[in-house]
Design an enzyme around this catalytic site. Structure first.
Site, PDB file in Angstrom:
ATOM      1  N   HIS A 198      11.914  50.030  51.801  1.00  0.00           N
ATOM      2  CA  HIS A 198      11.237  50.091  53.103  1.00  0.00           C
ATOM      3  C   HIS A 198       9.999  49.205  52.987  1.00  0.00           C
ATOM      4  O   HIS A 198       8.904  49.673  52.698  1.00  0.00           O
ATOM      5  CB  HIS A 198      10.854  51.537  53.416  1.00  0.00           C
ATOM      6  CG  HIS A 198      10.335  51.715  54.812  1.00  0.00           C
ATOM      7  ND1 HIS A 198       9.319  52.587  55.131  1.00  0.00           N
ATOM      8  CD2 HIS A 198      10.681  51.124  55.974  1.00  0.00           C
ATOM      9  CE1 HIS A 198       9.069  52.541  56.427  1.00  0.00           C
ATOM     10  NE2 HIS A 198       9.880  51.646  56.958  1.00  0.00           N
ATOM     11  N   THR A 205       4.425  44.893  59.312  1.00  0.00           N
ATOM     12  CA  THR A 205       4.771  43.786  60.201  1.00  0.00           C
ATOM     13  C   THR A 205       3.595  42.835  60.373  1.00  0.00           C
ATOM     14  O   THR A 205       3.735  41.611  60.253  1.00  0.00           O
ATOM     15  CB  THR A 205       5.216  44.329  61.570  1.00  0.00           C
ATOM     16  OG1 THR A 205       6.378  45.149  61.399  1.00  0.00           O
ATOM     17  CG2 THR A 205       5.557  43.189  62.520  1.00  0.00           C
ATOM     18  N   ASP A 209      10.652  44.782  57.671  1.00  0.00           N
ATOM     19  CA  ASP A 209      10.784  46.235  57.512  1.00  0.00           C
ATOM     20  C   ASP A 209      11.730  46.714  56.419  1.00  0.00           C
ATOM     21  O   ASP A 209      11.408  47.650  55.713  1.00  0.00           O
ATOM     22  CB  ASP A 209      11.229  46.847  58.843  1.00  0.00           C
ATOM     23  CG  ASP A 209      10.964  48.344  58.922  1.00  0.00           C
ATOM     24  OD1 ASP A 209      10.004  48.813  58.296  1.00  0.00           O
ATOM     25  OD2 ASP A 209      11.712  49.039  59.606  1.00  0.00           O
ATOM     26  N   ARG A 231       6.631  49.791  71.409  1.00  0.00           N
ATOM     27  CA  ARG A 231       7.347  48.917  70.483  1.00  0.00           C
ATOM     28  C   ARG A 231       7.872  47.675  71.188  1.00  0.00           C
ATOM     29  O   ARG A 231       8.078  47.655  72.394  1.00  0.00           O
ATOM     30  CB  ARG A 231       8.540  49.660  69.882  1.00  0.00           C
ATOM     31  CG  ARG A 231       8.180  50.797  68.957  1.00  0.00           C
ATOM     32  CD  ARG A 231       7.982  50.302  67.546  1.00  0.00           C
ATOM     33  NE  ARG A 231       7.679  51.392  66.613  1.00  0.00           N
ATOM     34  CZ  ARG A 231       7.663  51.235  65.304  1.00  0.00           C
ATOM     35  NH1 ARG A 231       7.936  50.064  64.761  1.00  0.00           N
ATOM     36  NH2 ARG A 231       7.364  52.250  64.510  1.00  0.00           N
TER      37      ARG A 231
END
Length: 524
Positions: A213, A236, A250, A314
């Protein structure tokens, strides 16, 4: 050709298979699935669910996967009978209607990628999938054979959830042996993305490959950097760098050839998005990107500061929207690894260098703060420990991933750093969030190697090495005690956080990793 009998769908009407971006855009408009923002980006709402529903995630308990899955609060068991019942419910919902089928790859490595087929009734969800995963070429689509199928039946709910012994009417369920996942009751796009990440976290370690991750970028000299961290800690933002090519923001894998992106797009938080501090992400929000849960003004421009729907606003966009991206979506073995933590206590330094053994301790600890909006019910930062900086998505025991990471760090001589993107000068509510400018200066010093020229000192209690001075960072910031007005409160708070680390790591006392690394944490 799609075998609808194999999919369990009946009387399907129109099938929209692997539509282009322009075609999906027309369907989104025609179906009135959202609104068009002023700059041409389509914007959708995901209803009451604006984050993941981790308590509604289940795996069928059957062999051989039952021997490997780490059962518990994060990976809950479900019977084959209940799974079949909910699969049938989803298939009935998707039958007798128009459906969108999107075929994609997960993994840019030819030796590791999986072919995934998504089935949904909603055009924007097909759009989301097209953004987030790797888009096969026309030739690849001709011979596409799915390894795994995801049914997104967001319009149906499980009214019998109490009788079935489940958490709610929402369900995100996986059958590893049958290579099927089913989503019901939630429209949140991230469930599709993270669902496949959970499966990659099952598949890859069995092949001695490490799923991670993390975000990744690569410098002009081919030096790859990894940024581990939970949502909202800066993966990010910090990996999107005008001077380095973005590999991905990600989810990645690490095999014998190097690092490879799982995805073909980015899923960035955009609350308080500022074109001055995050120009690349801001510029990526254009036609073919997809906005989620943002607030549009009367003139249809986006109010990035408005969190009235959620803090977890988002945007998903294809990675091509970042001009400076690595087209292969792959990189060399990393030179530097950065663990990002949003410390809500305001105790951890802005940057510290870890030994190989300390890296294992902090990787297994995975300390950060859950940031508002990324999970249901989280409205402000909460201190938490998430093993491997992504425990909600780790299908196997955390030590499986830690062993793989440790082996690779040692083999390739990787430098590891801990960077605090959280609070300074006091805990959340008193102190201030680290500025992106200061954090970027820390990261730049790591990436250009100038941090190695610094003189380091020991940071008490945590016993990690911190630089005395660092170009671009106010010296006062480097040792947190200097930023607190109330020194006694600092010492008390530091001890409180240290105790939390110690208590959390005690859960590894029954495995050899616990014995190996527990002495490398804070000492009171």
């Amino acid at each position: 050709m799609i075998d609808f009998e194999k999919l369990g769908l009946k009387d399907v009407k129109n099938v929209y298979h692997n539509l282009s971006y322009d075609e999906l855009f027309e369907h989104e408009l025609k179906n009135k699935e959202g609104e068009l923002s002023a700059n041409g980006t389509f914007s959708v709402d995901t209803g009451i669910f604006t984050g993941r529903s981790p308590k509604d995630k289940y795996f069928v308990k059957s062999d051989p996967s039952a021997k490997y899955i780490a059962w518990g609060k994060l990976n809950r068991p479900i019977t084959k009978e209940t799974f079949d019942k909910l699969l049938k419910l989803a298939q009935e919902q998707l039958s007798s209607s128009d459906i969108y089928v999107q075929d994609v790859y997960c993994g840019s490595s030819l030796n590791s990628r999986k072919s995934i087929r998504f089935v949904t009734q909603v055009a924007w969800q097909a759009h989301f999938v097209k953004n987030m995963f790797i888009r096969p070429s026309d030739d690849e689509l001709k011979n596409f054979k799915e390894d795994f199928v995801v049914y997104n039946a967001c319009k149906c709910v499980n009214k019998d959830y109490e009788k079935d012994g489940l958490n709610s009417e929402v369900f995100i369920i996986f059958n590893v042996e049958e290579n099927i996942a089913v989503i019901g009751g939630t429209w949140y796009g991230g469930e599709m993305k993270k669902g496949i990440f959970s499966m990659m976290n099952y598949w890859l370690p069995l092949e001695n490959k490490l799923p991670m991750h993390c975000s990744a970028n690569i410098g002009k000299d081919g030096d790859t950097a990894l940024f581990f961290g939970l949502s909202g800690t800066g993966k990010t933002t910090l990996s999107t760098d005008p001077d380095r090519k973005l590999i991905g923001d990600d989810e990645h894998g690490w095999d014998d050839e190097g690092v490879f992106n799982f995805e073909g797009g980015c899923y960035a938080k955009c609350i308080n998005l500022d074109p001055k501090s995050e120009p690349e992400i801001y510029a990526a929000i254009k036609r073919n990107a997809l906005l989620e849960n943002v607030v549009l003004r009367a003139d249809k421009s986006v109010d990035f500061s408005d969190s009235s729907k959620t803090e977890n606003t988002r945007v998903s966009y294809p990675i091509e929207h970042i001009k400076n991206h690595e087209k292969s979506l792959r990189g060399n073995h990393p030179k530097n690894i950065i663990f990002l933590t949003a410390d809500a206590f305001g105790v951890l330094p802005p940057v510290s260098k870890l030994s190989e053994e300390q890296a294992m301790y902090y990787f297994l600890s995975g300390y950060t703060a859950r940031v508002a909006g990324t999970e249901r019910g989280v409205t402000e930062p909460q201190a938490t420990f998430s093993a491997c900086f992504g425990e909600p998505f780790m299908t196997l025991h955390p030590t499986v991933y830690a062993r793989l990471l440790g082996e690779k760090i040692k083999k390739h001589g990787v430098n590891v750093y801990l960077v605090n993107t959280g609070w300074s000068g006091g805990r959340y509510g008193v102190g201030k969030r680290m500025s992106i400018k200061a954090t970027r200066a820390c990261v730049n010093a790591i990436l250009d190697g100038s941090i190695n020229e610094c003189e380091f000192e020991n940071y008490d209690v945590f016993n990690i090495a911190i630089p005395k001075e660092l170009k671009g960072v106010e010296t006062k910031l480097l040792n947190p005690i200097n930023t607190w007005e109330d020194k006694e409160d600092f010492i008390k708070t530091r001890a409180e956080l240290a105790q939390r680390f110690i208590k959390n790591f005690s859960r590894y006392e029954d495995v050899k990793e616990g014995e190996l690394y527990k002495e490398l944490g804070p000492k009171l």
